[in-house]
Design a protein around this motif. Structure first.
Motif, PDB file in Angstrom:
ATOM      1  N   MET A   1       0.730  -1.098   0.034  1.00 52.29           N
ATOM      2  CA  MET A   1       0.075  -0.149   0.128  1.00 52.29           C
ATOM      3  C   MET A   1       0.900   1.226   0.039  1.00 52.29           C
ATOM      4  SD  MET A   1      -2.620   1.331   2.995  1.00 52.29           S
ATOM      5  CE  MET A   1      -3.917  -0.051   2.553  1.00 52.29           C
ATOM      6  N   ASN A   2       0.418   2.162  -0.758  1.00 53.51           N
ATOM      7  CA  ASN A   2       1.158   3.415  -0.729  1.00 53.51           C
ATOM      8  C   ASN A   2       0.600   4.330   0.525  1.00 53.51           C
ATOM      9  OD1 ASN A   2       2.117   6.161  -1.174  1.00 53.51           O
ATOM     10  ND2 ASN A   2       2.041   6.094  -3.425  1.00 53.51           N
ATOM     11  N   PHE A   3       1.320   4.543   1.488  1.00 54.87           N
ATOM     12  CA  PHE A   3       0.822   5.285   2.468  1.00 54.87           C
ATOM     13  C   PHE A   3       0.536   6.600   2.482  1.00 54.87           C
ATOM     14  CE2 PHE A   3       2.681   1.344   4.425  1.00 54.87           C
ATOM     15  CZ  PHE A   3       1.842   1.020   5.205  1.00 54.87           C
ATOM     16  N   ASP A   4       1.059   7.269   1.161  1.00 55.88           N
ATOM     17  CA  ASP A   4       0.874   8.544   0.804  1.00 55.88           C
ATOM     18  C   ASP A   4      -0.644   8.897   0.062  1.00 55.88           C
ATOM     19  OD1 ASP A   4       3.037   9.593   1.823  1.00 55.88           O
ATOM     20  OD2 ASP A   4       4.149   9.276  -0.041  1.00 55.88           O
ATOM     21  N   GLN A   5      -1.293   7.548  -0.079  1.00 46.34           N
ATOM     22  CA  GLN A   5      -2.547   7.552  -1.026  1.00 46.34           C
ATOM     23  C   GLN A   5      -3.516   6.853  -0.348  1.00 46.34           C
ATOM     24  OE1 GLN A   5      -1.532   6.067  -4.742  1.00 46.34           O
ATOM     25  NE2 GLN A   5      -0.648   8.423  -5.638  1.00 46.34           N
ATOM     26  N   GLN A   6      -3.723   7.378   1.073  1.00 46.56           N
ATOM     27  CA  GLN A   6      -4.713   6.359   1.731  1.00 46.56           C
ATOM     28  C   GLN A   6      -6.079   6.257   1.178  1.00 46.56           C
ATOM     29  OE1 GLN A   6      -4.234   4.338   4.850  1.00 46.56           O
ATOM     30  NE2 GLN A   6      -2.336   4.277   3.761  1.00 46.56           N
ATOM     31  N   PRO A   7      -6.873   5.098   1.147  1.00 48.60           N
ATOM     32  CA  PRO A   7      -8.130   5.355   0.747  1.00 48.60           C
ATOM     33  C   PRO A   7      -9.302   6.257   1.709  1.00 48.60           C
ATOM     34  CG  PRO A   7      -7.981   3.251   2.051  1.00 48.60           C
ATOM     35  CD  PRO A   7      -6.574   3.774   1.772  1.00 48.60           C
ATOM     36  N   ALA A   8     -10.194   6.974   0.665  1.00 49.67           N
ATOM     37  CA  ALA A   8     -10.952   7.722   1.678  1.00 49.67           C
ATOM     38  C   ALA A   8     -11.837   7.099   2.765  1.00 49.67           C
ATOM     39  CB  ALA A   8     -11.852   8.419   0.600  1.00 49.67           C
ATOM     40  N   ARG A   9     -11.992   7.626   3.815  1.00 49.65           N
ATOM     41  CA  ARG A   9     -12.873   7.022   4.811  1.00 49.65           C
ATOM     42  C   ARG A   9     -14.292   7.030   4.326  1.00 49.65           C
ATOM     43  NH1 ARG A   9     -10.985   6.195   9.857  1.00 49.65           N
ATOM     44  NH2 ARG A   9      -8.762   7.144  10.287  1.00 49.65           N
ATOM     45  N   GLN A  10     -14.858   5.688   4.600  1.00 51.48           N
ATOM     46  CA  GLN A  10     -16.332   5.627   4.240  1.00 51.48           C
ATOM     47  C   GLN A  10     -17.209   6.091   5.208  1.00 51.48           C
ATOM     48  OE1 GLN A  10     -17.004   4.386   1.263  1.00 51.48           O
ATOM     49  NE2 GLN A  10     -14.719   4.186   0.935  1.00 51.48           N
ATOM     50  N   PRO A  11     -18.414   6.706   4.875  1.00 52.49           N
ATOM     51  CA  PRO A  11     -19.305   6.928   5.824  1.00 52.49           C
ATOM     52  C   PRO A  11     -19.648   6.096   6.842  1.00 52.49           C
ATOM     53  CG  PRO A  11     -20.050   7.584   3.448  1.00 52.49           C
ATOM     54  CD  PRO A  11     -18.882   6.596   3.487  1.00 52.49           C
ATOM     55  N   VAL A  12     -19.932   6.354   8.211  1.00 55.09           N
ATOM     56  CA  VAL A  12     -20.329   5.595   9.080  1.00 55.09           C
ATOM     57  C   VAL A  12     -21.505   4.852   9.062  1.00 55.09           C
ATOM     58  CG1 VAL A  12     -20.977   5.330  11.577  1.00 55.09           C
ATOM     59  CG2 VAL A  12     -19.010   6.883  10.589  1.00 55.09           C
ATOM     60  N   ASP A  13     -21.470   3.595   8.866  1.00 55.31           N
ATOM     61  CA  ASP A  13     -22.546   2.677   8.992  1.00 55.31           C
ATOM     62  C   ASP A  13     -23.263   2.898  10.268  1.00 55.31           C
ATOM     63  OD1 ASP A  13     -24.441   0.402   9.024  1.00 55.31           O
ATOM     64  OD2 ASP A  13     -23.056  -0.582   7.619  1.00 55.31           O
ATOM     65  N   THR A  14     -24.580   3.531  10.071  1.00 48.72           N
ATOM     66  CA  THR A  14     -25.251   3.706  11.560  1.00 48.72           C
ATOM     67  C   THR A  14     -25.743   2.354  12.035  1.00 48.72           C
ATOM     68  OG1 THR A  14     -27.173   4.198  10.268  1.00 48.72           O
ATOM     69  CG2 THR A  14     -25.806   5.935  10.710  1.00 48.72           C
ATOM     70  N   GLU A  15     -26.298   1.503  11.193  1.00 44.21           N
ATOM     71  CA  GLU A  15     -26.939   0.459  11.816  1.00 44.21           C
ATOM     72  C   GLU A  15     -25.844  -0.432  12.442  1.00 44.21           C
ATOM     73  OE1 GLU A  15     -29.107  -3.888  10.253  1.00 44.21           O
ATOM     74  OE2 GLU A  15     -29.257  -1.995   8.943  1.00 44.21           O
ATOM     75  N   LYS A  16     -24.439  -0.610  11.833  1.00 43.83           N
ATOM     76  CA  LYS A  16     -23.521  -1.326  12.366  1.00 43.83           C
ATOM     77  C   LYS A  16     -22.989  -0.623  13.623  1.00 43.83           C
ATOM     78  CE  LYS A  16     -22.580  -5.062  10.073  1.00 43.83           C
ATOM     79  NZ  LYS A  16     -22.580  -6.370  10.608  1.00 43.83           N
ATOM     80  N   ARG A  17     -22.776   0.584  13.649  1.00 49.40           N
ATOM     81  CA  ARG A  17     -22.455   1.536  14.837  1.00 49.40           C
ATOM     82  C   ARG A  17     -23.181   1.120  16.200  1.00 49.40           C
ATOM     83  NH1 ARG A  17     -18.194   4.453  17.020  1.00 49.40           N
ATOM     84  NH2 ARG A  17     -19.087   4.744  18.898  1.00 49.40           N
ATOM     85  N   GLU A  18     -24.620   0.891  15.722  1.00 46.60           N
ATOM     86  CA  GLU A  18     -25.647   0.679  16.987  1.00 46.60           C
ATOM     87  C   GLU A  18     -25.336  -0.807  17.281  1.00 46.60           C
ATOM     88  OE1 GLU A  18     -29.719   0.816  15.226  1.00 46.60           O
ATOM     89  OE2 GLU A  18     -29.498   3.104  15.181  1.00 46.60           O
ATOM     90  N   GLU A  19     -24.890  -1.707  16.536  1.00 44.93           N
ATOM     91  CA  GLU A  19     -24.620  -2.865  17.000  1.00 44.93           C
ATOM     92  C   GLU A  19     -23.385  -2.766  17.831  1.00 44.93           C
ATOM     93  OE1 GLU A  19     -22.683  -7.092  14.870  1.00 44.93           O
ATOM     94  OE2 GLU A  19     -23.888  -5.642  13.850  1.00 44.93           O
ATOM     95  N   PHE A  20     -22.323  -1.969  17.285  1.00 45.39           N
ATOM     96  CA  PHE A  20     -21.201  -1.917  18.201  1.00 45.39           C
ATOM     97  C   PHE A  20     -21.181  -1.323  19.481  1.00 45.39           C
ATOM     98  CE2 PHE A  20     -17.263   0.790  19.293  1.00 45.39           C
ATOM     99  CZ  PHE A  20     -16.355  -0.258  19.177  1.00 45.39           C
ATOM    100  N   ASP A  21     -22.213  -0.316  19.496  1.00 47.78           N
ATOM    101  CA  ASP A  21     -22.334   0.181  20.787  1.00 47.78           C
ATOM    102  C   ASP A  21     -23.019  -0.524  21.892  1.00 47.78           C
ATOM    103  OD1 ASP A  21     -21.234   2.947  19.825  1.00 47.78           O
ATOM    104  OD2 ASP A  21     -23.055   3.590  19.274  1.00 47.78           O
ATOM    105  N   ARG A  22     -23.882  -1.620  21.498  1.00 45.37           N
ATOM    106  CA  ARG A  22     -24.419  -2.432  22.386  1.00 45.37           C
ATOM    107  C   ARG A  22     -23.494  -3.247  23.052  1.00 45.37           C
ATOM    108  NH1 ARG A  22     -28.495  -2.413  18.249  1.00 45.37           N
ATOM    109  NH2 ARG A  22     -27.720  -4.479  17.312  1.00 45.37           N
ATOM    110  N   ASP A  23     -22.383  -3.628  22.177  1.00 41.50           N
ATOM    111  CA  ASP A  23     -21.595  -4.736  22.691  1.00 41.50           C
ATOM    112  C   ASP A  23     -20.318  -4.401  21.959  1.00 41.50           C
ATOM    113  OD1 ASP A  23     -20.114  -6.826  23.834  1.00 41.50           O
ATOM    114  OD2 ASP A  23     -21.318  -8.248  23.102  1.00 41.50           O
ATOM    115  N   PRO A  24     -19.454  -3.669  22.166  1.00 42.44           N
ATOM    116  CA  PRO A  24     -18.235  -3.249  21.768  1.00 42.44           C
ATOM    117  C   PRO A  24     -17.105  -4.493  21.464  1.00 42.44           C
ATOM    118  CG  PRO A  24     -18.450  -1.479  22.986  1.00 42.44           C
ATOM    119  CD  PRO A  24     -19.509  -2.515  23.107  1.00 42.44           C
TER     120      PRO A  24
END
Length: 316
Positions: A1-24
């Protein structure tokens, strides 16, 4: 991987975030276990598609635990501190302006080798079985892939994470200097309660010494796993009562003695003494930068568990 060309961050998946928050922890563990169970990369293609690794064990440590300061003495003076490497990664690689790193957790896991791989290598005396050799290199590729998958999954729910050994700052120090690295997965596994060290410098876990360790750092506070041992050599029978030392006889290059593990001699075994394995002297099909050895991790009492634990449990 070229560390000077990092892939853009994807928008937060709100459904998965809720799953994460329930039990990280549950989210992290399911991500690791599910990928290990289903990824085609965790298969020995030339050995009937058998799994390279069995289900991993997982542990956690506070990233500001004082134990990490000691690693600058016992591993290498430039060994990363968890908070330090996360902040540096976010600033210099991800280009985050003034990153906020409040709480830091180290997550480590140990992937047990397939039992048949362990059995075949235990039969060898001078160099690794072909199956062990493929496990060494194909397993490394899978391990890196697994960590990338977990970090990408965390980023999709808005959690910052880094695999220190996959950053441009990571270094392995080679002979003639003492062999070391800027981030030791085995020491991270020890800090997260997964096991203790042995006479041969391996890590003896509840699944035995036949494991491959990995670790990463996340920007949040998770409850640490208790370290169920009194000191860093507690699981090794040799250090407990001097009655083992089986790994001494297993080493084909006298790199292990009662005084411990000579990394320079071990390096010679891997890159010089066992070079004929890569040249086909012991049969075709060996791959990688070196054959892999692993003899001192197989055919020993700690191969598949902590020696004496069952006996101690039966007498209490």
């Amino acid at each position: 991987m070229n560390f000077d060309q990092q892939p853009a961050r994807q928008p937060v998946d709100t459904e998965k975030r809720e799953e994460f928050d329930r039990d990280p922890k549950g989210f992290i563990e399911r991500t690791i276990l599910d990928y290990a169970a289903t990824s085609p990369s965790n298969k020995l293609e030339h050995f009937g598609g058998a799994p390279i690794f069995e289900p991993p064990i997982i542990g956690y440590a506070n990233g500001d635990d004082p134990i990490f300061e000691t690693y600058k003495e016992v591993v290498h003076k430039d060994h990363f501190m968890p908070r330090e490497i996360l902040e540096r990664y976010l600033t210099e690689v991800r280009k985050v302006d003034t990153p906020v790193v409040e709480r830091v957790t180290v997550v480590a896991f140990a992937l047990p080798y397939n039992r048949e791989t362990m059995r075949e290598n235990a039969l060898e005396k001078h160099g690794p079985a072909l199956r062990w050799n493929h496990t060494r290199w194909e397993g490394q590729d899978f391990n890196h892939e697994l960590v990338k998958h977990v970090i990408a999954s965390l980023e999709r729910v808005g959690v910052e994470a880094v695999a220190p050994d996959q950053t441009p700052f990571f270094r392995i120090v080679l002979p003639p200097d003492p062999l070391a690295s800027y981030w030791s997965h085995r020491h991270m596994a020890y800090a997260t309660g997964l096991g203790t060290f042995s006479l041969n410098d391996g890590l003896i876990t509840p699944k035995g010494i036949g494991v491959r360790c990995s670790s990463f750092v996340i920007n949040m506070d998770l409850e640490p796993t208790p370290r169920p041992y009194a000191h860093h050599l507690a699981n090794c029978t040799f250090y407990a009562n001097g009655e083992c030392g089986a790994c001494i006889a297993r080493c084909p290059g006298d790199a292990i003695t009662k005084e411990g593990h000579d990394k320079a001699k071990c390096h010679h075994v891997l890159f010089v003494q066992q070079k004929p394995w890569l040249d086909g002297e012991h049969g075709p099909g060996y791959i990688g930068d070196y054959a892999g050895c692993g003899l001192c991790h197989t055919g020993v009492p700690c191969a598949a568990g902590i020696p004496g634990r069952r006996a101690r449990a039966e007498t209490t």
